[in-house]
Design a protein around this motif. Structure first.
Motif, PDB file in Angstrom:
ATOM      1  N   ALA A  73      -7.690  -3.160  -3.236  1.00 21.31           N
ATOM      2  CA  ALA A  73      -7.491  -2.124  -2.225  1.00 21.31           C
ATOM      3  C   ALA A  73      -6.086  -1.541  -2.297  1.00 21.31           C
ATOM      4  N   THR A  74      -5.090  -2.408  -2.503  1.00 16.88           N
ATOM      5  CA  THR A  74      -3.707  -1.922  -2.594  1.00 16.88           C
ATOM      6  C   THR A  74      -3.501  -1.072  -3.856  1.00 16.88           C
ATOM      7  N   ARG A  97      -2.808   7.660  -6.850  1.00 19.92           N
ATOM      8  CA  ARG A  97      -2.293   9.029  -6.752  1.00 19.92           C
ATOM      9  C   ARG A  97      -0.799   9.102  -7.040  1.00 19.92           C
ATOM     10  N   PHE A 141      -5.647   0.708  -5.335  1.00 16.77           N
ATOM     11  CA  PHE A 141      -6.303   2.009  -5.188  1.00 16.77           C
ATOM     12  C   PHE A 141      -5.381   3.017  -4.509  1.00 16.77           C
ATOM     13  N   THR A 142      -4.556   2.526  -3.562  1.00 17.56           N
ATOM     14  CA  THR A 142      -3.630   3.450  -2.893  1.00 17.56           C
ATOM     15  C   THR A 142      -2.513   3.910  -3.815  1.00 17.56           C
ATOM     16  N   MET A 143      -2.309   3.201  -4.928  1.00 16.18           N
ATOM     17  CA  MET A 143      -1.239   3.581  -5.868  1.00 16.18           C
ATOM     18  C   MET A 143      -1.684   4.627  -6.884  1.00 16.18           C
ATOM     19  N   TYR A 170     -12.186   7.640  -9.339  1.00 16.47           N
ATOM     20  CA  TYR A 170     -10.877   8.267  -9.556  1.00 16.47           C
ATOM     21  C   TYR A 170     -10.507   8.254 -11.036  1.00 16.47           C
ATOM     22  N   PRO A 230       0.829  -1.213   0.000  1.00 17.99           N
ATOM     23  CA  PRO A 230       0.000   0.000   0.000  1.00 17.99           C
ATOM     24  C   PRO A 230       0.862   1.262   0.000  1.00 17.99           C
ATOM     25  N   LEU A 231       0.337   2.295  -0.652  1.00 19.83           N
ATOM     26  CA  LEU A 231       0.979   3.617  -0.701  1.00 19.83           C
ATOM     27  C   LEU A 231       2.396   3.549  -1.252  1.00 19.83           C
ATOM     28  N   ASN A 232       2.676   2.519  -2.044  1.00 22.58           N
ATOM     29  CA  ASN A 232       3.995   2.382  -2.663  1.00 22.58           C
ATOM     30  C   ASN A 232       3.776   1.943  -4.102  1.00 22.58           C
TER      31      ASN A 232
END
Length: 1679
Positions: free
Chosen positions: A229-230, A236, A232-234, A288, A197-199
């Protein structure tokens, strides 16, 4: 042949198999040798890769060698062929086969090969491909081996650096996917390990996950939620376009996988995840994608997003809650139609949403309907952009969208369609009707009858549109309504419309007009659609009205358009069958009602209603004579006859039931190429005879006979006509049968003899005898025709006479003798036919065949020599044929004339030595004249004359003298024939006379004398014809003048010849009307460069002569003349001719200036570096003529100034052209060119102010609202592309101004302009007015001030303009002029003041500010006039100070003006305004604007200087009110405002009346803090003694300033309050509210400025001290 074909592949396969075995053996030997060598000399490559097992080492070396072979073969494949590719495959197969026995060993060896350093990309690709084959082959593998491979492949997949790295990553990804089939957990663990996530992970991790999901649906499902879910965090973090595309592609795959999973839930062993759960996880990504990524500028990203939306929506739309949210983003999808994305993909998504809204019965929000309707409708009605590749598929998708919308919102959709149909654009109407048709055709159960009713209403509103495409669209809708089961909706209006269109299109097609090919083609399409609609209606609509039936029958009876007959007959057959079927049903129903007994009825009750059955039968028989015309009309008509047999003739019905199928069968068995006309005619005649036998004893056949006689002329075949007449006892007589029989017997005997061996041998010995016999036979047949009885000739002339002549010539060797015999025979036969007195309507059937043969003979003749009379006799034969029917059509005549002219005129004249050739040459020319005359006799009208001249034109303009001479002589001969035959009967078409003269006129200067004289004769003939047709004055004197000119043309001096041609043109000019002059000039210009220089000089001489003599009358025709000259001027190469043409242009410009100027300004840019040379020469010629150039400059300036004046109505044609729109850029460039090239002298200096004024206005308009006005796109560039950056309105205007100032020859002014950066200031909109002011100031100050008066007048005129930019620019100039005595000296001051007064009242802030400033400058330029206009000045200034909504800049300017004006006024001049000014100034002391405070202090000081006795008391009170602000603002944060405040305060000190106060401060250093404190203390001390109450009020007022927004003022207030409290008496100390004062000062302790809280602290201490003093002074000790 077949055996060879079979054996060839066999040998190829055999050879390949043998070669493969040979290569396999070689490879195995190489691998064995490598294995042996590996034990003796291990490879250097493996020394760092860890220890190997003994067996593994040999396998590793074998694998390495095979990989080397594969790598080397890969480089050879492209150059050496397929053999090396076979070795590569075999090496791969060997490794794979070895893995079947030792999979782990081979896998480890391959994995070890992957770890070799510096391995090539191709080698890695080969290894991974082999590994994939082994994995698929073996299934489950050793776990440790798999784990190593997963780790290596994962690292390879993520290390993607360049293009080769991309290839390695791709095969590594495929390898992981292959492993996942049996080792899913290992592969999935590795991928999830790198998905955090976020990476933002690597690209191929996501790609591989998508592949895993696609190949392992059920195994992947437990990981689907966490993966989504993971990812989706990418979102942005994914900023690169490639990564976004990868994520979109993966999402598309994931959604498709989920759909597959949901469809096969019963096969899943994992926990079931519902569709709603998936949808909830997907919706954030959808949102998004649509809101962020879809707005990306990269088209590939947009495409990826759109493609991923479809599968996402398949999961989202079934959810009721999410569906409503999806609807909210529809506008974002619609907005993409305006971008570069392919419209198809957007429409597919939109269709998906709309169709789901119908299925779920949850329509899209009604507020979005209009946007959806509009966006989709525009695409249907407009042409797709060139980059749209899928426009047709997009239209299909749009249709489905509208169908869905019609199911949800039928009323709203039809209302929208109705609004679109109200537009008159054809494309909009056609597109709307096409959509209505699609809605009607939709097989939708929810498409209710109400929708169809509304659609029909929309269609009915368009029935009056006569455009072809609209008519076709309406017809298609009518047909679709019938097909879709809405037959009752078209009864009445629909059937009537179809009938009208059928009649209308047929009429237009049978009455075609020349030069309307496109219109005829469209009408053919209308007719075809009409016929299709008729067929649909007649096959589907029940209960057809009798009116429609009668219309179709009448159509067959009356139309001449045969192409429509077949479908009409088919439709009538369908209708008749349906009517008969309906009557059968009625009869059966009636029978049942009458107890099984049929009611009494005659055959008429069973028949179909028919108008005149005999007439219909006669008409069908006539048309069936050519059964294959019109798409095989014979069969359709026979079927119609069979169906209508009971209605036409009941007695024939039984016989027709048997006979008609036989006729139909014959036609079906043949085609138009295989049928025999005579056989068909015999069958048709026999059918008619058998039919007539059934009507004996009645008058039915008598009526049929009458109808047949009426239609006999319509028969296509004479033999069929004869057969029909024979049916009624008519027969033909002939006496030539015996002769023709003998000839026929002779031909048969000759044919039999030729087939025997004796005659065959004789033919070889004497071949000429066969051709002689054929020539003799042709002549004999022609002789029979000559001496035959006329009636017998008409019977036999086509066949056998002409047919035999054609046969014998076609089957011969076709030498010269046979050609001559053939032509002679044709002449005899045609002459014999022509001599028959009563030919009536005889049609020579063989005419077309004979014409084709003769044309081929003429074409075969050499064009460079004349050796035989074949050409002559061929043209004679054509002359005779042209007099017989059927006459040649216009196109055929033109082709005959063209071929003949080319064959004769191209011949070079013979020499004088050969008399026979000369005679033959003369006869050939005469034959050509006779042929042309004969062909022309059929077309003796202006059109025929024009066609003839058109054929001769290229020869009249030929470069060869003899061709020109013959062409002109032939022209002369035909003109004489035309004049003699037509005369005044048929006038020439408008403009034709001028074109004819323009073609022949340059011939009067031809270098060849005979051509000149012949041209002169043609010209005289044309003039005579025109004079007789127009009844114009053509006296004997003019004829004598032409005769004299003709005599003079016989000389050889070309200069004199040109002079004579000019004389001729002057005589001819008087006979021309204006239209003819235009056509003459156009024709002369068209032929520039066609011949030599003499021709061009003659053409331009005639043009100039006509323009000189008729220029005043050509006002309406100037644009056409000018267009012709300008269009052809670039083609003129000779300088002298160009000069004369340009002089003609200038002559037009002298008399019709506005028209010519408009036309020239609509030509390309007149800047030398971009304009073509011919237009440059035009403007240079204008510049050379200074007076005329001066006039043109005035006109050009008028065009620019017209943009700033009210639009005037044109009072004359010149006004129309003067007011015509031109591009201001063209005008500016023209002014620049003229100013640059003109020779300036004192006479032109008076243009300077006008030019400067005009350019300033233009420059101002580019800064204001007028700058966005539309500009005509009339400029064109010689080189493709856009205009250079420097070519725009602003820059060209500035360059023109720079050039203009350079022409003044004032170096000092130019240097000043450059030093002060005036041009730079003018370029920027922010500094434009500053630049205008500086430019005006320098113009006023310039020693060459002779133009200032004129410029002043122009500026005042500009201030009265309606254009805001014009008023602003003019006022900016006037502002500088007001500061100079020029306006007062020229007595323009009053006018200027009145204009400025209006400007000061305007709403525009800039204009108001400039007007005020200009009024203030009166004090500089005319100070003595200030008192005269003081009331106006003071009023405008006060309005600027207290008006509603006045801006700071305007108020500041008003104060500035007051400061200037007050200097020139006295106290008495101010009157009551003094009080208002003083109060307004005090109001601005505490204003937030530093500028307003500064100006207010200055004006207050000026007031103090003005005050005398009458206002002294009032102003003294004003000073008291202003004293506290003045003392405080001496510490103003704005230094200028502080200084002005100090100066003003000390100017007001004397109003206190205390000398001690006045002498307390040194004015030179009054602003110093110590001095100011001392002054304040002195003031407070004096006030304590003399006016303590005033000091008390000062303290209270001062304390109000502690809350000021300015920190410096808060500090000053604290300090002043402390000083006041120190000086305040005890009595007034008691009155102070100490708690309130303390609270105010304590609040300042929290101030952000340290200076404020320090000053507040000091004042608080003083307050405490004062408080204690008050306590001590109090008797009770208590406050």
């Amino acid at each position: 042949m077949c055996i060879g074909q079979r054996t060839e592949p066999f040998f190829v396969v055999y050879f390949c198999s043998v070669q493969e075995r040979s290569w396999r053996k070689d490879l195995e030997e190489e691998m064995a040798e490598a294995a042996t060598e590996s034990h003796e000399d291990p490879s250097d490559e493996t020394e760092d890769l860890g220890p190997l097992e003994p067996d593994d080492s040999g396998t590793f070396q074998q694998v390495t060698n095979l990989l080397n072979i594969m790598e080397s073969e890969s480089t050879k494949t492209d150059t050496e062929g397929a053999g090396f590719d076979m070795r590569k495959r075999l090496a791969s197969v060997i490794i794979t086969e070895k893995a079947t026995t030792e999979p782990s060993v081979v896998m480890n060896a391959l994995i070890r090969c992957l770890q070799v350093p510096e391995i090539s990309t191709q080698r890695k690709v080969n290894i991974y491909n082999i590994l994939q084959e082994i994995i698929q082959q073996e299934g489950e593998l050793e776990e440790r081996c798999v784990q190593r491979l997963v780790t290596i492949a994962s690292k390879e997949m993520r290390d993607m650096l360049e293009m080769e790295g991309y290839m390695r990553a791709e095969v590594a990804s495929d390898t992981l996917v292959a492993l996942s089939r049996n080792h899913f957990s290992l592969v999935m663990y590795e991928l999830q390990h790198h998905l955090k996530p976020l990476n933002l992970t690597e690209e191929f991790v996501i790609v591989t996950l998508a592949k895993l999901a696609n190949g392992n649906v059920f195994e992947f499902m437990p990981y689907m939620g966490i993966t989504l879910a993971t990812m989706f965090t990418m979102l942005r973090l994914a900023n690169e376009a490639k990564m976004r595309q990868v994520i979109c592609g993966a999402m598309e795959t994931f959604c498709e996988t989920v759909q597959f999973y949901l469809r096969h839930l019963e096969d899943s062993v994992y926990p079931v995840m519902t569709e709603d759960q998936f949808a909830v996880k997907l919706f954030p990504m959808y949102r998004y994608f649509v809101t962020v990524w879809l707005r990306n500028n990269n088209p590939e990203v947009k495409l990826g997003v759109i493609k991923s939306l479809k599968p996402m929506l398949s999961l989202l739309l079934p959810n009721d809650d999410l569906r409503e949210q999806v609807y909210d983003y529809i506008p974002l999808l619609l907005a993409e139609y305006q971008g570069s994305l392919e419209a198809l993909f957007i429409t597919q998504v939109l269709r998906q949403i709309l169709e789901m809204s119908v299925i779920t019965n949850s329509p899209v929000p009604q507020m979005q309907l209009h946007t959806i309707f509009t966006e989709l409708h525009v695409q249907v009605c407009s042409r797709a952009p060139a980059q749209q590749q899928y426009s047709s598929q997009n239209l299909t998708e749009i249709v489905h969208c509208f169908i869905a919308l019609a199911r949800s919102y039928p009323k709203e959709l039809m209302k929208f369609f109705l609004s679109q149909m109200e537009m008159s654009k054809e494309a909009v109407r056609v597109g709307t009707l096409a959509l209505i048709r699609a809605v009607v055709s939709a097989d939708e159960p929810k498409m209710n009858i109400r929708t169809i009713y509304l659609a029909v209403r929309v269609v009915k509103n368009t029935l009056s549109d006569t455009r072809s495409k609209v008519r076709m669209a309406i017809l298609r809708i009518i047909g679709q309504l019938a097909l879709s089961g809405f037959q009752d909706r078209i009864k009445g209006w629909g059937l009537k419309y179809v009938s009208v269109q059928l009649t209308l299109s047929t009429y237009k097609l049978t009455n075609r007009r020349d030069n309307f090919y496109q219109r005829d083609l469209e009408e053919k399409m209308v007719h075809k659609v009409t016929m299709d609609t008729v067929r649909i209606i007649t096959s589907s609509v029940s209960g057809m009205t009798n009116e429609f039936w009668v219309r179709l029958l009448c159509y067959i009876m009356e139309t001449d358009y045969t192409e429509a007959l077949t479908p009409i007959c088919v439709s009538l057959t369908n209708l008749a069958e349906r009517q008969l079927h309906a009557k059968d049903e009625e009869a059966n129903a009636s029978k049942s009602r009458h107890g099984g007994q049929p009611p009494c009825a005659s055959w008429r009750d069973w028949a179909v209603d028919l108008p005149a059955p005999q007439k219909l039968l006669a008409r069908l028989l006539v048309l069936m004579s050519s059964p294959y015309k019109g798409e095989g009309r014979g069969i359709a008509m026979l079927n119609l006859l069979k169906t209508l047999s009971q209605s036409i003739a009941p007695s024939m019905a039984d016989m027709w039931e048997l006979e008609i199928p036989l006729l139909v069968k014959y036609l079906e068995e043949h085609t138009e190429f295989t049928w025999n006309q005579k056989t068909w005619e015999d069958k048709l005649i026999q059918f008619l005879r058998n039919s007539l036998k059934k009507t004996r004893g009645s008058n039915w056949s008598l009526r049929l006979s009458k109808e047949l006689n009426n239609q006999i002329e319509s028969f296509d075949s004479p033999s069929l006509e004869k057969g029909v007449i024979l049916c009624f006892g008519l027969c033909a007589r002939g006496q030539a049968k015996t002769v023709l029989g003998v000839l026929h017997d002779f031909e048969e005997r000759i044919q039999e003899s030729e087939q025997s061996w004796q005659i065959g041998a004789w033919r070889k010995d004497h071949p000429w005898r066969r051709e002689t016999v054929k020539g003799a036979l042709m002549v004999m047949y022609s002789c029979v025709a000559s001496y035959c009885h006329p009636q017998m000739l008409l019977i036999h002339v086509d066949n056998p006479i002409t047919a035999k002549i054609i046969h014998h010539y076609s089957s011969s060797c076709q030498d010269i003798c046979l050609k001559l015999a053939f032509m002679k025979s044709v002449v005899q036969v045609t002459d014999a036919i022509k001599n028959i007195k009563d030919l009536e309507d005889f049609q020579f059937a063989q005419k077309a065949t004979l014409t084709g043969i003769i044309m081929a003979i003429i074409k075969a003749e050499p064009t460079d020599s004349l050796v035989s009379p074949v050409r002559t006799m061929a043209m004679d034969a054509l002359s005779y044929l042209s007099k017989l029917k059927p006459f040649y059509a216009t196109e055929e005549s033109s082709e005959l004339m063209d071929i003949s002219i080319h064959s004769v005129i191209s011949l070079q004249p013979p020499g004088d030595s050969n008399e026979s050739i000369k005679t033959l040459y003369t006869n050939t020319l005469h034959a050509l004249e006779q042929l042309m005359e004969g062909l022309m006799q059929r077309h003796l009208d202006p059109k025929g004359l024009q066609e003839m001249v058109h054929l001769l034109e290229k020869w009249i303009l030929s470069e060869k003298e003899w061709e020109r001479e013959k062409a002109v002589n032939l022209h002369l001969h035909l003109m004489k024939i035309y004049v003699q035959s037509v005369g005044v009967c048929i006038p020439l078409k408008l403009g034709q006379f001028g074109g004819l003269v323009g073609l022949i006129a340059p011939g009067t200067c031809d270098s060849h004398r005979k051509t000149r004289l012949a041209s002169m004769d043609v010209l005289a003939s044309l003039l005579d014809l025109h004079a007789s047709q127009t009844c114009s004055s053509w006296g004997a004197s003019k004829e004598l003048e032409l005769e004299k000119c003709k005599e003079d043309l016989q000389g050889s001096d070309m200069e004199k010849i040109f002079s004579i041609s000019s004389r001729i043109s002057k005589v001819a000019c008087l006979q021309f009307n204006c239209d003819e002059v235009v056509s003459l000039v156009q024709k002369l210009c068209e032929n520039f460069g066609a011949m030599d220089l003499q021709h061009d000089k003659a053409s331009v001489t005639w043009i100039c002569t006509f323009l000189q003599m008729r220029v005043k009358e050509l006002e309406d025709k100037v644009p056409e003349i000018l267009g012709a000259i300008l269009a052809h001027l670039p083609t003129v190469d000779h300088r002298e001719v160009r000069r004369l043409l340009i002089e003609g242009l200038l002559l037009l410009a002298h008399y019709h200036q506005e028209t010519v100027l408009t036309a020239l300004l609509r030509q390309p840019l007149p800047m030398e570096r971009w304009v073509p040379s011919h237009l440059t020469e035009v403007w240079l010629a204008v510049a050379e003529n200074v007076p005329f150039a001066r006039t043109m400059l005035h006109a050009l300036m008028g065009r620019l100034q017209a943009r700033f004046t009210p639009r005037a109505n044109a009072a004359s044609k010149a006004d129309i052209w003067r007011l015509a729109a031109v591009d201001p850029l063209m005008t500016l460039c023209t002014i620049h060119l003229l100013v640059e090239r003109m020779d300036w002298d004192n006479r032109l200096l008076d243009l300077f102010p006008d030019l400067v004024y005009t350019l300033l206005l233009q420059l101002g308009s580019s800064q204001g609202p007028e700058a966005v006005s539309p500009v005509l796109k009339t400029w064109r560039l010689i080189h493709t592309g856009t205009l250079p950056e420097e070519v725009n309105l602003q820059r060209v205007t500035i360059r023109s101004m720079q050039l203009l100032f350079r022409r003044l020859n004032s170096e000092s002014l130019l240097c000043t302009l450059e030093e002060q950066g005036v041009w730079t200031l003018l370029e920027s909109s922010s500094t434009f007015l500053q630049g205008v002011s500086q430019l005006a100031r320098l113009c006023v100050q310039s020693p060459q001030g002779y133009y200032r008066q004129r410029l002043s007048e122009l500026v005042l005129r500009g201030m009265a303009s309606e254009a805001l930019s014009c008023r602003i620019s003019s006022t900016a100039v006037c502002m500088e002029f007001m500061s100079d005595p020029i306006l007062h000296q020229e007595k323009l001051l009053k006018r200027a003041v009145l204009m400025l007064e209006k400007g000061a009242e305007q709403e525009d802030e800039v204009l108001r500010m400039l007007s005020l400033r200009a009024l203030g400058n009166m004090a500089l330029g005319a100070p003595r006039k200030v008192r005269q206009y003081r009331k106006l000045l003071l009023e405008k200034c006060l309005c600027s100070l207290r008006g509603p909504g006045v801006s700071t800049s305007v108020t500041s300017e008003g104060l500035e003006v007051l400061a200037k004006v007050l200097v020139e006024l006295r106290e008495g001049d101010l009157g009551s305004t003094f009080n208002a000014i003083s109060e307004q100034c005090r109001a601005f002391f505490d204003n937030e604007s530093e500028l307003l405070r500064l100006k207010a202090f200055i004006v207050f000081g000026k007031l103090a200087q003005v005050v005398r006795i009458s206002k002294k008391h009032f102003f003294k009170q004003e000073v008291k009110k202003a004293w506290v602000p003045l003392m405080l603002h001496c510490q103003d944060p704005c230094s200028d405002a502080a200084q002005a405040c100090v100066a003003t305060m000390f100017q007001c000190v004397h109003f206190w009346g205390w000398r001690a106060l006045e002498s307390s401060v040194d004015h030179s250093d009054a602003a110093a803090p110590k001095e100011m404190i001392g002054f304040q203390m002195t003031l407070c001390s004096v006030l304590t003694q003399k006016k303590p109450a005033v000091l008390y009020n000062f303290l209270l007022e001062t304390m109000t300033y502690v809350k000021s927004n300015l920190s410096r003022i808060r500090i000053a207030a604290c300090n002043l309050a402390g000083i006041i409290m120190k000086q305040m008496s005890a009595h007034y100390l008691k009155k102070l509210d100490f708690p309130a004062l303390r609270n105010s000062l304590q609040e300042l302790q929290l101030d952000s400025d340290p200076g404020v809280w320090r000053a507040a602290l000091e004042t608080l201490n003083i307050l405490d001290t004062c408080s204690q003093q008050r306590l001590l002074a109090s008797p009770e000790g208590i406050p």
